[in-house]
Design an enzyme around this catalytic site. Structure first.
Site, PDB file in Angstrom:
ATOM      1  N   ARG A  51     -49.772 -13.083  12.936  1.00 21.80           N
ATOM      2  CA  ARG A  51     -49.601 -13.842  14.185  1.00 21.80           C
ATOM      3  C   ARG A  51     -48.139 -14.277  14.322  1.00 21.80           C
ATOM      4  O   ARG A  51     -47.763 -15.367  13.881  1.00 21.80           O
ATOM      5  CB  ARG A  51     -50.547 -15.040  14.228  1.00 21.80           C
ATOM      6  CG  ARG A  51     -52.009 -14.625  14.329  1.00 21.80           C
ATOM      7  CD  ARG A  51     -52.921 -15.825  14.462  1.00 21.80           C
ATOM      8  NE  ARG A  51     -52.925 -16.659  13.268  1.00 21.80           N
ATOM      9  CZ  ARG A  51     -53.662 -17.751  13.125  1.00 21.80           C
ATOM     10  NH1 ARG A  51     -54.447 -18.167  14.110  1.00 21.80           N
ATOM     11  NH2 ARG A  51     -53.618 -18.447  12.007  1.00 21.80           N
ATOM     12  N   ASP A  53     -44.576 -15.599  15.750  1.00 24.99           N
ATOM     13  CA  ASP A  53     -44.198 -16.749  16.572  1.00 24.99           C
ATOM     14  C   ASP A  53     -43.450 -16.312  17.824  1.00 24.99           C
ATOM     15  O   ASP A  53     -43.041 -15.154  17.954  1.00 24.99           O
ATOM     16  CB  ASP A  53     -43.295 -17.693  15.771  1.00 24.99           C
ATOM     17  CG  ASP A  53     -44.039 -18.432  14.676  1.00 24.99           C
ATOM     18  OD1 ASP A  53     -45.242 -18.687  14.844  1.00 24.99           O
ATOM     19  OD2 ASP A  53     -43.411 -18.749  13.651  1.00 24.99           O
ATOM     20  N   TYR A 112     -41.198  -7.315   6.587  1.00 28.11           N
ATOM     21  CA  TYR A 112     -40.371  -7.911   7.633  1.00 28.11           C
ATOM     22  C   TYR A 112     -38.908  -7.565   7.404  1.00 28.11           C
ATOM     23  O   TYR A 112     -38.461  -7.354   6.262  1.00 28.11           O
ATOM     24  CB  TYR A 112     -40.505  -9.439   7.635  1.00 28.11           C
ATOM     25  CG  TYR A 112     -41.793  -9.964   8.204  1.00 28.11           C
ATOM     26  CD1 TYR A 112     -41.895 -10.315   9.547  1.00 28.11           C
ATOM     27  CD2 TYR A 112     -42.921 -10.125   7.401  1.00 28.11           C
ATOM     28  CE1 TYR A 112     -43.072 -10.817  10.071  1.00 28.11           C
ATOM     29  CE2 TYR A 112     -44.105 -10.623   7.918  1.00 28.11           C
ATOM     30  CZ  TYR A 112     -44.178 -10.964   9.255  1.00 28.11           C
ATOM     31  OH  TYR A 112     -45.355 -11.447   9.763  1.00 28.11           O
ATOM     32  N   ARG A 199     -38.418 -16.930   7.569  1.00 31.81           N
ATOM     33  CA  ARG A 199     -37.319 -17.607   8.263  1.00 31.81           C
ATOM     34  C   ARG A 199     -36.740 -18.759   7.432  1.00 31.81           C
ATOM     35  O   ARG A 199     -35.527 -19.017   7.461  1.00 31.81           O
ATOM     36  CB  ARG A 199     -37.788 -18.101   9.625  1.00 31.81           C
ATOM     37  CG  ARG A 199     -38.049 -16.955  10.608  1.00 31.81           C
ATOM     38  CD  ARG A 199     -38.833 -17.409  11.829  1.00 31.81           C
ATOM     39  NE  ARG A 199     -38.130 -18.453  12.565  1.00 31.81           N
ATOM     40  CZ  ARG A 199     -38.689 -19.149  13.562  1.00 31.81           C
ATOM     41  NH1 ARG A 199     -39.961 -18.913  13.922  1.00 31.81           N
ATOM     42  NH2 ARG A 199     -37.991 -20.066  14.197  1.00 31.81           N
TER      43      ARG A 199
END
Length: 253
Positions: A51, A53, A112, A199
């Site tokens: 999910r 952001d 990622y 992040r």
């Protein structure tokens, strides 16, 4: 009812993230509403591998939808893509899901990439696709620091306060930092990640790259389990979900 796997790419800039939210355009809403035409007009529900952001991009997101009729995967892919225009989201592959497959819980690896544009001049072409850091970064120091974070640990220091995971234990399989000209790239791979984990890792490594903290600091932060000691949460612009892997891969068409 047949279950379809969808491989999806999207530019996260115009979306309020993947998950449906009242009064805001999301990727989930866009895909589900487009799939309604294949489901007798009823908007199907979906399950997603990650999910993302608001502002986070994807080149290899994976989701599942259950439809009322068995259709060729190519038709499912093209029908959804026709109906998502002109929004920047596209189904790049569709498949009938393997028996017992689940887009989220069957995944064994997620990958990622985070991109930093490291130059003084502000971006004209990379806006929304990279974090602009104008001060010079020592990518070598960041790479060395990253290696101290590999393995299975309690990543409480790198999770968002809003993270809903039952615990913060995760196994980080890969965390590499490289430079190609003006771009510093961070690649992270694990079975699963905590909310904002990538992040927060990037924001902490940047403090090392700027020379504000020593190479061993990110590991000390990890061992502290204290989020207030870590660096900032890096902006969403530079983050992209590159792939999701499964023991039995769908036969993408």
């Amino acid at each position: 009812m047949p279950l379809y796997a969808l491989r999806i790419e999207y530019d996260g800039a115009p979306f309020a993230g993947w998950q449906r939210q009242d009064g805001q355009r999301t990727v989930q809403q866009t895909i589900e509403e487009a799939a309604a035409a294949l489901n007798g007009g009823t908007v199907p529900g979906s399950i997603v591998a990650g999910r993302t952001d608001a502002g986070v991009h994807a080149s290899g997101q994976v989701a599942q939808v259950e439809l009322a009729a068995t259709l060729p995967p190519v038709r499912v892919r093209e029908a959804i893509n026709v109906r998502t225009r002109p929004l920047p989201v596209s189904v790049t592959g569709a498949a009938l899901a393997p028996e017992g497959w689940n887009a989220r819980f069957s995944a064994v690896l997620r990958g990622y990439r985070y991109r930093i544009l490291n130059r003084h001049a502000r971006p004209a072409l990379e806006g929304g696709r990279a974090w602009h850091v104008p001060r010079p970064l020592d990518a070598g120091a960041m790479a060395t620091a990253a290696q101290g974070l590999l393995g299975r640990h309690d990543f409480s220091a790198y999770r968002a306060s809003s993270c809903q995971a039952r615990d913060a234990w995760r196994t980080l399989d890969r965390l590499e930092v490289t430079r190609d000209g003006e771009v510093v790239e961070i690649v992270a791979e694990a079975r699963s990640f905590l909310h904002h984990q990538v992040r927060n890792l990037v924001g902490t490594l940047v403090q090392v790259g700027l020379g504000k903290q020593p190479v061993g600091w990110p590991r000390a932060v990890l061992d502290s389990r204290d989020r207030t000691l870590a660096g900032q949460t890096a902006p969403p612009d530079g983050l992209c979900l590159r792939f999701v892997r499964y023991p039995e891969e769908p036969c993408w068409e």
